[in-house]
Motif scaffolding. Structure first.
Motif, PDB file in Angstrom:
ATOM      1  N   LYS A 125       0.851  -1.196   0.000  1.00 23.50           N
ATOM      2  CA  LYS A 125       0.000   0.000   0.000  1.00 23.50           C
ATOM      3  C   LYS A 125       0.886   1.246   0.000  1.00 23.50           C
ATOM      4  N   GLY A 126       0.302   2.375  -0.357  1.00 24.07           N
ATOM      5  CA  GLY A 126       1.027   3.640  -0.244  1.00 24.07           C
ATOM      6  C   GLY A 126       1.703   4.058  -1.527  1.00 24.07           C
ATOM      7  N   SER A 127       2.253   5.276  -1.491  1.00 21.05           N
ATOM      8  CA  SER A 127       2.803   5.856  -2.719  1.00 21.05           C
ATOM      9  C   SER A 127       4.242   5.408  -2.977  1.00 21.05           C
ATOM     10  N   VAL A 128       4.886   4.865  -1.944  1.00 23.47           N
ATOM     11  CA  VAL A 128       6.252   4.357  -2.157  1.00 23.47           C
ATOM     12  C   VAL A 128       6.200   2.830  -2.205  1.00 23.47           C
ATOM     13  N   LEU A 129       6.899   2.321  -3.192  1.00 28.50           N
ATOM     14  CA  LEU A 129       6.862   0.883  -3.427  1.00 28.50           C
ATOM     15  C   LEU A 129       8.225   0.293  -3.064  1.00 28.50           C
ATOM     16  N   ARG A 130       8.230  -0.810  -2.328  1.00 31.84           N
ATOM     17  CA  ARG A 130       9.515  -1.387  -1.914  1.00 31.84           C
ATOM     18  C   ARG A 130       9.634  -2.845  -2.343  1.00 31.84           C
ATOM     19  N   ASP A 131      10.754  -3.167  -2.958  1.00 31.10           N
ATOM     20  CA  ASP A 131      11.085  -4.559  -3.281  1.00 31.10           C
ATOM     21  C   ASP A 131      12.259  -4.941  -2.382  1.00 31.10           C
ATOM     22  N   TYR A 132      12.198  -6.137  -1.795  1.00 32.99           N
ATOM     23  CA  TYR A 132      13.227  -6.579  -0.846  1.00 32.99           C
ATOM     24  C   TYR A 132      14.017  -7.729  -1.447  1.00 32.99           C
ATOM     25  N   TYR A 133      15.338  -7.529  -1.490  1.00 33.29           N
ATOM     26  CA  TYR A 133      16.208  -8.596  -1.995  1.00 33.29           C
ATOM     27  C   TYR A 133      16.970  -9.205  -0.810  1.00 33.29           C
ATOM     28  N   TRP A 134      16.791 -10.503  -0.614  1.00 30.52           N
ATOM     29  CA  TRP A 134      17.432 -11.211   0.503  1.00 30.52           C
ATOM     30  C   TRP A 134      18.460 -12.189  -0.040  1.00 30.52           C
ATOM     31  N   GLU A 135      19.646 -12.147   0.543  1.00 32.48           N
ATOM     32  CA  GLU A 135      20.660 -13.149   0.185  1.00 32.48           C
ATOM     33  C   GLU A 135      21.575 -13.365   1.375  1.00 32.48           C
ATOM     34  N   LYS A 136      21.731 -14.591   1.791  1.00 35.34           N
ATOM     35  CA  LYS A 136      22.601 -14.966   2.926  1.00 35.34           C
ATOM     36  C   LYS A 136      22.386 -14.076   4.140  1.00 35.34           C
ATOM     37  N   LEU A 187      21.407 -12.445 -15.865  1.00 37.58           N
ATOM     38  CA  LEU A 187      22.214 -13.563 -15.359  1.00 37.58           C
ATOM     39  C   LEU A 187      22.857 -14.311 -16.531  1.00 37.58           C
ATOM     40  N   ALA A 188      22.082 -14.472 -17.604  1.00 37.43           N
ATOM     41  CA  ALA A 188      22.622 -15.148 -18.803  1.00 37.43           C
ATOM     42  C   ALA A 188      23.813 -14.369 -19.358  1.00 37.43           C
ATOM     43  N   SER A 189      23.785 -13.049 -19.169  1.00 38.11           N
ATOM     44  CA  SER A 189      24.883 -12.206 -19.668  1.00 38.11           C
ATOM     45  C   SER A 189      26.069 -12.181 -18.717  1.00 38.11           C
ATOM     46  N   GLY A 190      25.938 -12.856 -17.577  1.00 40.23           N
ATOM     47  CA  GLY A 190      27.092 -12.980 -16.679  1.00 40.23           C
ATOM     48  C   GLY A 190      27.096 -12.049 -15.480  1.00 40.23           C
ATOM     49  N   LEU A 191      26.027 -11.304 -15.241  1.00 41.97           N
ATOM     50  CA  LEU A 191      26.004 -10.414 -14.087  1.00 41.97           C
ATOM     51  C   LEU A 191      25.820 -11.195 -12.791  1.00 41.97           C
ATOM     52  N   GLU A 192      26.319 -10.608 -11.702  1.00 40.73           N
ATOM     53  CA  GLU A 192      26.058 -11.159 -10.365  1.00 40.73           C
ATOM     54  C   GLU A 192      24.583 -10.982 -10.058  1.00 40.73           C
ATOM     55  N   ARG A 193      24.075 -11.838  -9.175  1.00 47.53           N
ATOM     56  CA  ARG A 193      22.628 -11.809  -8.869  1.00 47.53           C
ATOM     57  C   ARG A 193      22.126 -10.441  -8.420  1.00 47.53           C
ATOM     58  N   LYS A 194      22.822  -9.850  -7.438  1.00 48.47           N
ATOM     59  CA  LYS A 194      22.314  -8.587  -6.867  1.00 48.47           C
ATOM     60  C   LYS A 194      22.289  -7.475  -7.917  1.00 48.47           C
ATOM     61  N   GLU A 195      23.336  -7.432  -8.730  1.00 48.87           N
ATOM     62  CA  GLU A 195      23.413  -6.412  -9.776  1.00 48.87           C
ATOM     63  C   GLU A 195      22.336  -6.678 -10.840  1.00 48.87           C
ATOM     64  N   ALA A 196      22.105  -7.946 -11.144  1.00 48.53           N
ATOM     65  CA  ALA A 196      21.055  -8.303 -12.116  1.00 48.53           C
ATOM     66  C   ALA A 196      19.694  -7.847 -11.601  1.00 48.53           C
ATOM     67  N   VAL A 197      19.448  -8.040 -10.314  1.00 49.66           N
ATOM     68  CA  VAL A 197      18.174  -7.624  -9.710  1.00 49.66           C
ATOM     69  C   VAL A 197      18.026  -6.109  -9.798  1.00 49.66           C
ATOM     70  N   LYS A 198      19.075  -5.398  -9.437  1.00 46.99           N
ATOM     71  CA  LYS A 198      19.030  -3.926  -9.446  1.00 46.99           C
ATOM     72  C   LYS A 198      18.697  -3.415 -10.852  1.00 46.99           C
ATOM     73  N   ARG A 199      19.418  -3.937 -11.834  1.00 52.88           N
ATOM     74  CA  ARG A 199      19.201  -3.449 -13.214  1.00 52.88           C
ATOM     75  C   ARG A 199      17.843  -3.877 -13.759  1.00 52.88           C
ATOM     76  N   ALA A 200      17.408  -5.072 -13.380  1.00 55.41           N
ATOM     77  CA  ALA A 200      16.102  -5.553 -13.852  1.00 55.41           C
ATOM     78  C   ALA A 200      14.985  -4.698 -13.273  1.00 55.41           C
ATOM     79  N   LEU A 201      15.122  -4.289 -12.021  1.00 54.50           N
ATOM     80  CA  LEU A 201      14.096  -3.432 -11.400  1.00 54.50           C
ATOM     81  C   LEU A 201      14.041  -2.073 -12.107  1.00 54.50           C
TER      82      LEU A 201
END
Ligand code: ATP
Ligand code: MG
Length: 263
Positions: A181-192, A223-237
Motif C-alpha cells: 500500500k502507499g505511494s512508495v513501493l519497496r522490493d526486498y532482496y534477501w541473500e545470505k 544472469l545469462a549475460s554474466g552479471l552477479e545476482r544482486k546487480e542483475a536484480v538492481k538493473r532488472a528493477l
C-alpha cells in the motif's frame, strides 16, 4: 556477431503478448539475449480477461524440454506459470540431466487481480522439486504469505518471510512490493541473511499487465549475460520501472508494459 547468450523461458502463452512466454522473449531480446521457450500452457486472453486455457500434456512438456536441451543449453532460465501437477518433478529431472544454471523461479501463485493460478498440490510439488534448485525466487506479497505462512504487515514480517522462504532452498529471494500500500513501493532482496531494499514511487497506471513476468525475464537475461545476482536484480528493477513508466495503454483493460522503451 559471433554469439549471444541464450535464455530459456518455461511458462504459459499470453495471446495479448504482455505476459508469459511472449513478454519473456521480448525482454530477453532487449538485453541482447537470444530467447528460447518451452510452453507450459496456452491462454486465450486479452488485457481485460482470461477467456480460456489449454493444458499441455506431460509427454509434450517433456518432448519440448528434451528436444531443445539436447541441442541448446541456456546460460540462464526462468519458470513462470507451470500449473500442472507433473511439471515441477519433470522439470527438475531435466535441470539435473542438462546441469542447467541460473534458475529464476517466479512462483506465479496469485495474479495481480487476486486470482489463484496454481493449485496447492502443484505448489507443493514445486516447493519440493524446484525451490532447492533455484538461484532466486520472486514472489509477490500474497505469494510470499502463502509460501512462508506469515501474514505480512511490517518490514520485520517481510524479512522473516524471506528467511522462511530461503529455508526451502532458493539461494536468494526477491519479495516484490507491487501489492503493497502507499505511494512508495519497496522490493526486498534477501541473500545470505542480508537485505537490500529497493524503493521507488508507485506509478499511477493501469498498465501493469505482466510486470512480474517482465521483471523475472530481465533478471534471467542479465544472469545469462554474466552479471552477479544482486546487480542483475538492481538493473532488472530499473528496466521494469522504465517499462511501466513508458507504457502506452494498449487494449481496453490492464495494458502491457513498453518492453522496448530503451530503444
Ligand atoms: N504501479 C507500479 N509502479 C511502479 N512499480 C511497480 C508498480 N506495480 C508493480 N511494480 C513493480 O513491478 C514489479 C513486479 O511486482 P508485482 O508485485 O506487481 O509482481 P506480480 O504481482 O508478480 O506481477 P504480475 O501480476 O504481473 O505477476 C516489482 O518490482 C514492483 O515493484
Ligand atoms: Mg506474478
Amino acid at each position: 556477431m559471433k554469439s549471444a547468450p541464450v535464455a530459456l523461458s518455461i511458462a504459459g502463452s499470453d495471446t495479448c503478448g504482455g505476459a508469459g512466454i511472449q513478454a519473456d522473449i521480448k525482454v530477453f531480446e532487449e538485453f541482447k539475449v537470444y530467447g528460447t521457450c518451452v510452453i507450459a500452457g496456452l491462454t486465450a486472453q486479452n488485457t481485460r480477461q482470461v477467456k480460456g486455457f489449454l493444458k499441455i500434456p506431460k509427454y509434450f512438456f517433456s518432448l519440448q524440454l528434451e528436444t531443445l536441451l539436447s541441442d541448446i543449453v541456456p546460460s540462464a532460465f526462468k519458470t513462470g506459470m507451470i500449473g500442472e501437477y507433473f511439471m515441477p518433478k519433470t522439470l527438475a529431472f531435466f535441470i539435473k540431466k542438462y546441469r542447467l544454471k541460473n534458475f529464476v523461479l517466479d512462483p506465479v501463485i496469485v495474479s495481480k487481480s487476486g486470482a489463484c493460478l496454481c493449485s496447492e498440490k502443484t505448489r507443493r510439488e514445486s516447493e519440493k522439486y524446484l525451490y532447492p534448485l533455484s538461484d532466486i525466487i520472486t514472489p509477490n506479497i500474497p505469494e510470499a504469505e502463502i509460501i512462508s505462512k506469515i501474514k505480512i504487515r511490517t518490514e520485520e514480517d517481510i524479512i522473516f518471510a524471506c528467511e522462511k522462504i530461503s529455508q526451502k532452498g532458493p539461494k536468494s529471494v526477491l519479495l516484490k512490493g507491487g501489492h503493497g500500500k502507499g505511494s512508495v513501493l519497496r522490493d526486498y532482496y534477501w541473500e545470505k541473511g542480508n537485505i537490500k531494499v529497493f524503493s521507488r514511487k508507485r506509478i499511477n497506471t493501469k498498465n501493469t499487465h505482466g510486470t512480474g513476468c517482465s521483471l523475472s525475464a530481465a533478471i534471467t537475461a542479465l544472469l545469462a549475460s554474466g552479471l552477479e545476482r544482486k546487480e542483475a536484480v538492481k538493473r532488472a528493477l530499473e528496466y521494469a520501472e522504465g517499462a511501466i513508466k513508458n507504457s502506452f495503454g494498449l487494449g481496453k483493460g490492464w495494458g502491457p508494459l513498453n518492453h522496448f522503451f530503451y530503444r
